[in-house]
Design an enzyme around this catalytic site. Structure first.
Site, PDB file in Angstrom:
ATOM      1  N   GLN A   1      21.005 -30.962 -30.819  1.00 57.30           N
ATOM      2  CA  GLN A   1      21.928 -31.839 -30.081  1.00 57.30           C
ATOM      3  C   GLN A   1      23.334 -31.624 -30.637  1.00 57.30           C
ATOM      4  OE1 GLN A   1      21.489 -35.856 -31.259  1.00 57.30           O
ATOM      5  NE2 GLN A   1      22.478 -36.745 -29.465  1.00 57.30           N
ATOM      6  N   GLY A   2      24.229 -31.111 -29.816  1.00 56.61           N
ATOM      7  CA  GLY A   2      25.613 -30.879 -30.245  1.00 56.61           C
ATOM      8  C   GLY A   2      26.535 -31.930 -29.655  1.00 56.61           C
TER       9      GLY A   2
ATOM     10  N   SER B   1      28.076 -34.772 -32.011  1.00 61.35           N
ATOM     11  CA  SER B   1      29.069 -35.174 -33.017  1.00 61.35           C
ATOM     12  C   SER B   1      30.018 -34.025 -33.360  1.00 61.35           C
ATOM     13  CB  SER B   1      28.368 -35.621 -34.298  1.00 61.35           C
ATOM     14  OG  SER B   1      27.431 -36.623 -34.015  1.00 61.35           O
TER      15      SER B   1
ATOM     16  N   SER C   1      21.068 -31.671 -36.176  1.00 57.08           N
ATOM     17  CA  SER C   1      19.747 -31.516 -36.803  1.00 57.08           C
ATOM     18  C   SER C   1      19.021 -30.330 -36.172  1.00 57.08           C
ATOM     19  CB  SER C   1      18.906 -32.776 -36.584  1.00 57.08           C
ATOM     20  OG  SER C   1      19.599 -33.892 -37.078  1.00 57.08           O
TER      21      SER C   1
ATOM     22  N   GLU D   1      17.258 -41.388 -27.086  1.00 59.05           N
ATOM     23  CA  GLU D   1      17.238 -41.192 -28.543  1.00 59.05           C
ATOM     24  C   GLU D   1      16.829 -42.489 -29.246  1.00 59.05           C
ATOM     25  OE1 GLU D   1      21.039 -40.046 -30.210  1.00 59.05           O
ATOM     26  OE2 GLU D   1      20.082 -39.237 -31.994  1.00 59.05           O
TER      27      GLU D   1
ATOM     28  N   GLU E   1      26.762 -50.566 -37.500  1.00 57.47           N
ATOM     29  CA  GLU E   1      27.893 -51.332 -36.947  1.00 57.47           C
ATOM     30  C   GLU E   1      27.968 -51.125 -35.428  1.00 57.47           C
ATOM     31  OE1 GLU E   1      28.117 -49.276 -39.575  1.00 57.47           O
ATOM     32  OE2 GLU E   1      28.378 -50.744 -41.173  1.00 57.47           O
TER      33      GLU E   1
END
Ligand SMILES: Cc1cc2nc3c(=O)[nH]c(=O)nc-3n(C[C@H](O)[C@H](O)[C@H](O)COP(=O)(O)OP(=O)(O)OC[C@H]3O[C@@H](n4cnc5c(N)ncnc54)[C@H](O)[C@@H]3O)c2cc1C
Length: 338
Positions: free
Chosen positions: A70-71, A73, A105, A188, A321
Site C-alpha cells: 500500500q503506497g 503515506s 509494509s 483496512e 488521535e
C-alpha cells in the site's frame, strides 16, 4: 471467502468470513504476507475495478501468487493523506509517476502497489488525486527497507522515478482517487478487527500461563491479587472487543460497506495490546527485555518482540488521535474538530 465466485471466492457472507478468520487465528496460523492484497487491494478492486482488472488481479491475490503493498503515506502525508504530493502526468496511453512513499509494509516483496498520486498540480487536499495499480517490478521503482525497533525490516521507503504505468491501471477515474482510497481505508480498519480480537484472546491466554509458571521469592505470580485483578481486567476487555467486532460485522452485513465503527475496535485493540505487553514486562522483570536467542531470554524473546511490535499498533492504520476524531465525528456525531 467472501469474494464473488467468478473471481475465485466462495461468495460467503461476512459472518462465515469472520468465523474463518477467527478459526485461523485460533489455530495460531501465521499471518499471511498477502494481507494487503486480501484485505485492502482486493476489496477496493471489487468495488471500483473494471471487469478486466477484476479478472486480471483478484484470483492471484487469493492464490498468493502475487503480493501487494500500500503506497499511501509520504514523508509529508501520513494522517493527512490529502497532502499527497507524488506526481502523476498522463502521457498518451500511460501515466508517469514521480515521488516518494514511506512506511509501505511488505513493499520489499510486493509485486503490485495500490498508489495514491496527485494528478492535478493545481488541486489541493482531497480533489485532484488519482489511484493507480503499479507494478513494483517496473523500471524506476526503488524499494529501501526500514528496520523497525523489533529488528524486522517490515516496512519500506518506495522511490518512484518517472515510472510508466499503463493508463488502464487506474482504479476509479482521474481525480477521483480520494473516494477510492476511502474504500481501502474502511476495509483496512473494518475487516481485520475480529481476527485481531481472537489474537488478543490467545496472547492473553499465553500471559495467564506465564503468570501461573513464573515464581518470584517462592510465590507464583498468579497467586498475587494485583496480578489476578489485572488479568481479569484484560479478559473483560477482550470480551468487549469481541462484541464490538460482532456489532461492526452485523452492520457490514446489513450495508455491504465497512462502517466507521471499525475505528472503535482498531483503537481499543491497539491500546489494549500495548497495555497487555507492558504488563508482561512488569510480570517478568528485566529478563523480558533480553533478545531471543540468548540463554537469558524468556520464551525466546517472545515478550520483548510483542512489546516492541505493539508500539506501532497505535500508529499504523490510523493513529489513536485520528481514530478518536473519526469516532467523535462519525460515530458519536460530535461537531467537526476543524
Ligand atoms: C507498522 C506500520 C506499518 C505501516 N504500513 C503502512 C503501509 O503499508 N502503507 C502506508 O501507506 N502507510 C503505512 N504506515 C504509515 C501509517 O499509516 C502512518 O504512519 C500514519 O498514518 C501516521 O502518519 P505519520 O507517521 O505521517 O504521522 P503524522 O500524521 O505526522 O502524525 C504525527 C502525530 O500527530 C498526530 N496527528 C496528526 N493529525 C492529527 C489530527 N488531525 N488531530 C490530532 N492529532 C493528529 C498523530 O496522531 C501523531 O501522533 C505504517 C505505519 C506503521 C507504524
Amino acid at each position: 471467502m467472501s469474494w464473488p465466485k467468478e473471481y475465485g471466492g466462495r461468495a460467503a457472507n461476512p459472518f462465515e468470513q469472520v468465523i474463518y478468520l477467527s478459526e485461523l487465528a485460533r489455530v495460531r496460523a501465521p499471518e499471511t504476507v498477502g494481507v494487503i492484497g486480501l484485505n485492502m487491494a482486493g476489496p477496493t478492486i471489487i468495488v471500483h475495478g473494471t471487469e478486466e482488472q477484476k479478472n486480471r488481479y483478484l484470483s492471484k491475490i487469493l492464490s498468493g501468487e502475487e503480493i501487494w503493498c500500500q503506497g499511501f503515506s509520504e514523508p509529508g502525508a501520513g494522517s493527512d493523506l490529502a497532502g499527497v504530493t507524488t506526481r502523476v502526468i498522463r502521457d498518451g496511453d500511460e501515466y508517469v509517476v514521480t515521488g516518494q512513499k514511506v512506511w509501505s509494509s511488505h513493499a520489499q516483496v510486493a509485486d503490485y502497489c495500490i498508489l495514491v498520486t496527485r494528478s492535478d498540480p493545481q488541486s489541493s487536499r482531497h480533489a485532484g488525486l488519482t489511484y493507480l495499480i503499479v507494478d513494483m517490478h517496473s523500471p524506476g521503482v526503488e524499494v529501501r527497507p526500514i528496520v523497525q525497533i523489533t529488528g524486522d525490516p517490515e516496512f519500506n521507503e518506495i522511490f518512484l522515478d518517472e515510472v510508466r504505468v499503463p493508463a488502464s491501471n487506474i482504479l476509479g477515474s482521474e481525480g477521483d482517487g480520494w473516494r477510492v482510497a476511502m474504500t481501502t481505508l474502511m476495509h483496512e480498519r473494518g475487516t481485520l478487527g475480529v481476527a485481531l480480537q481472537v489474537r488478543s484472546q490467545l496472547i492473553l491466554e499465553d500471559l495467564v500461563k506465564l503468570a501461573q509458571n513464573t515464581t518470584v521469592n517462592g510465590e507464583r505470580m498468579i497467586d498475587r491479587a494485583a496480578v489476578r485483578d489485572a488479568l481479569a481486567g484484560f479478559d473483560i476487555e477482550v470480551e468487549a472487543m469481541r462484541l464490538t467486532g460482532y456489532r461492526s460485522i452485523s452492520n457490514f452485513a446489513r450495508t455491504g460497506v465497512p462502517g466507521p465503527e471499525g475505528s472503535v475496535l482498531k483503537l481499543h485493540w491497539s491500546e489494549f495490546n500495548q497495555r497487555l505487553t507492558e504488563f508482561a514486562w512488569e510480570l517478568l522483570g528485566p529478563y523480558s527485555q533480553v533478545d531471543g536467542g540468548s540463554a537469558h531470554s524468556i520464551q525466546d524473546g517472545k515478550w520483548q518482540y510483542e512489546f516492541l511490535r505493539s508500539r506501532g499498533n497505535t500508529i499504523e492504520a490510523g493513529t489513536s488521535e485520528v481514530l478518536r476524531n473519526i469516532i467523535a465525528e462519525r460515530v458519536l456525531g460530535l461537531p467537526r474538530s476543524r
